[in-house]
Enzyme design. Structure first.
Site, PDB file in Angstrom:
ATOM      1  N   CYS A  35      -0.577   4.130   2.077  1.00  0.00           N
ATOM      2  CA  CYS A  35      -0.411   4.003   3.539  1.00  0.00           C
ATOM      3  C   CYS A  35       1.042   4.249   3.946  1.00  0.00           C
ATOM      4  O   CYS A  35       1.307   4.869   4.968  1.00  0.00           O
ATOM      5  CB  CYS A  35      -0.796   2.613   4.024  1.00  0.00           C
ATOM      6  SG  CYS A  35      -2.189   1.877   3.198  1.00  0.00           S
ATOM      7  N   ASP A  36       1.995   3.736   3.181  1.00  0.00           N
ATOM      8  CA  ASP A  36       3.380   3.686   3.654  1.00  0.00           C
ATOM      9  C   ASP A  36       4.362   4.591   2.902  1.00  0.00           C
ATOM     10  O   ASP A  36       5.519   4.715   3.322  1.00  0.00           O
ATOM     11  CB  ASP A  36       3.906   2.233   3.565  1.00  0.00           C
ATOM     12  CG  ASP A  36       3.112   1.309   4.473  1.00  0.00           C
ATOM     13  OD1 ASP A  36       2.614   1.799   5.499  1.00  0.00           O
ATOM     14  OD2 ASP A  36       2.982   0.125   4.147  1.00  0.00           O
ATOM     15  N   CYS A  90       0.835  -1.206   0.000  1.00  0.00           N
ATOM     16  CA  CYS A  90       0.000   0.000   0.000  1.00  0.00           C
ATOM     17  C   CYS A  90       0.869   1.255   0.000  1.00  0.00           C
ATOM     18  O   CYS A  90       1.344   1.698   1.054  1.00  0.00           O
ATOM     19  CB  CYS A  90      -0.929  -0.009   1.221  1.00  0.00           C
ATOM     20  SG  CYS A  90      -1.993   1.432   1.281  1.00  0.00           S
TER      21      CYS A  90
END
Ligand code: NAP
Length: 320
Positions: free
Chosen positions: A138-139, A135
């Site tokens: 997200c990261d 992701c």
């Protein structure tokens, strides 16, 4: 455990499930949505969507929030963060058990989507969260001024590679063939981005790490040569695996594990429908998932009319 009776139980609260809920409720069905996570589904993690009609550019999570707000206006029962423990789709009354609830449903719409496939190479599983991520949204921010690699040649790989250039100083895009399957417009944009280094005809063979990811070994598919790239993160985007494990003994699946449906979203079991990425569709997009959900709900509603003949009434709608 609470017993709950519904006309239509919708499994999965991504775009297909949310759309199915809206159409089911507006058709007068008492319906409920169950999901092991929060509503929104996979597109919540998409950086930016620019092919959902009506929005020239919108963040995935913003679009999903709008979907959820819309169904909330119809007071649809939602059961987020409930994982399915048992499921019986074969009986006339379908049953679905979570730890908290047992649902009895006259019809079921399965919209549980698909998840990112794993590379299945040494160093992948053990370094999830330590440099391996599925992701970018997200990261990505953890990789400011670092070097990362994205694996794959589809829309996801190319879009997420471009997104990662907001943070990383270099993004390697590693693809196993010479040509990409991503949309042409995305390929053109990719080539204009000078932080991206494209490596074709290469597959990852090992992710190297001591305490976290330090390098990636790749093998050239033409001459078998192995090369090691020093980097900090690896983002595999190599396609989707449908979330159909719990259905293998009940539903007809295609050879890749996707649920086989008619164009009306019917599965091989009467009263059971599948919608969105989990079915054998030729196109997996937010817009097609939303459309599938609508068709499935209308078909479920028609089916309920047939079984409600002869004095059998639909479950009463409950107001919450
Ligand atoms: P995809 O289109 O199936 O692409 C997967 C890519 O990974 C392919 O290039 C494939 O190579 C490569 N691959 C597969 N297995 C591999 C392996 N073991 N090792 C190395 N490479 C491997 O998957 P996706 O990009 O996740 O997209 C899934 C669906 O969502 C698609 O229908 C896509 O159009 C859609 N989507 C749309 C958007 C958008 O429109 N904005 C954004 C994201 C996703 P080959 O090409 O050689 O098979």
């Amino acid at each position: 455990m609470q017993e709950r009776y519904v006309d239509c139980l919708i499994l999965g609260a991504g775009p297909a499930g949310l759309s199915a809920a809206l159409y089911a409720k507006r058709s007068g069905l008492n319906c409920a949505l169950v999901d092991k996570s929060a509503p929104g589904g996979t597109p919540s993690n998409y950086t930016e969507i620019e092919n959902y009609l009506g929005f020239s550019k919108i963040q995935g999570c913003e679009l999903c929030d709008k979907f959820e707000q819309h169904i909330d206006e119809f007071k649809i029962q939602k059961y987020p963060f409930e994982e399915i423990q048992n499921i019986d789709l074969i009986s006339d009354t379908k049953t679905v058990e979570t730890l908290e609830n047992k649902f009895f449903a006259k019809s079921v719409i399965i919209a549980m989507g698909a998840q990112n496939k794993k590379l299945g190479i040494k160093g992948e599983e053990e370094n999830i969260g330590k440099g391996v991520s599925y992701c970018a949204v997200c990261d990505g921010a953890f990789y400011k001024d670092k070097i990362v690699a994205v694996i794959g040649g589809g829309n996801s790989a190319l879009e997420e590679a471009m997104y990662l250039t907001k943070f990383a100083k270099t993004v390697y895009l590693i693809h196993r063939r010479e040509s990409f399957r991503a949309d042409k417009i995305i390929q053109q944009r990719l080539k204009q981005n000078d932080k991206i280094k494209i490596i074709t005809n290469s597959v990852p063979v090992e992710i190297m790490a001591a305490t976290r990811v330090e390098g990636l070994k790749i093998q050239n598919t033409v001459n078998d040569e192995i090369q090691t790239i020093e980097l900090d993160g690896v983002f595999p985007y190599i396609g989707l695996k449908p979330n159909t494990e719990m259905f293998v003994h009940q539903l007809k699946l295609d050879k890749y594990g996707f649920i086989e449906t008619s164009c009306n979203m019917e599965t091989n079991i009467k009263g059971v429908y599948a919608a969105g990425d989990i079915r054998n569709t030729p196109l997996r997009q937010v817009i097609t998932a939303v459309s599938d959900g609508a068709v499935a709900a209308i078909e479920a509603s028609k089916y309920l009319e047939t079984i409600n003949d002869g004095g059998k009434k639909a479950y009463e709608s409950v107001s919450i």
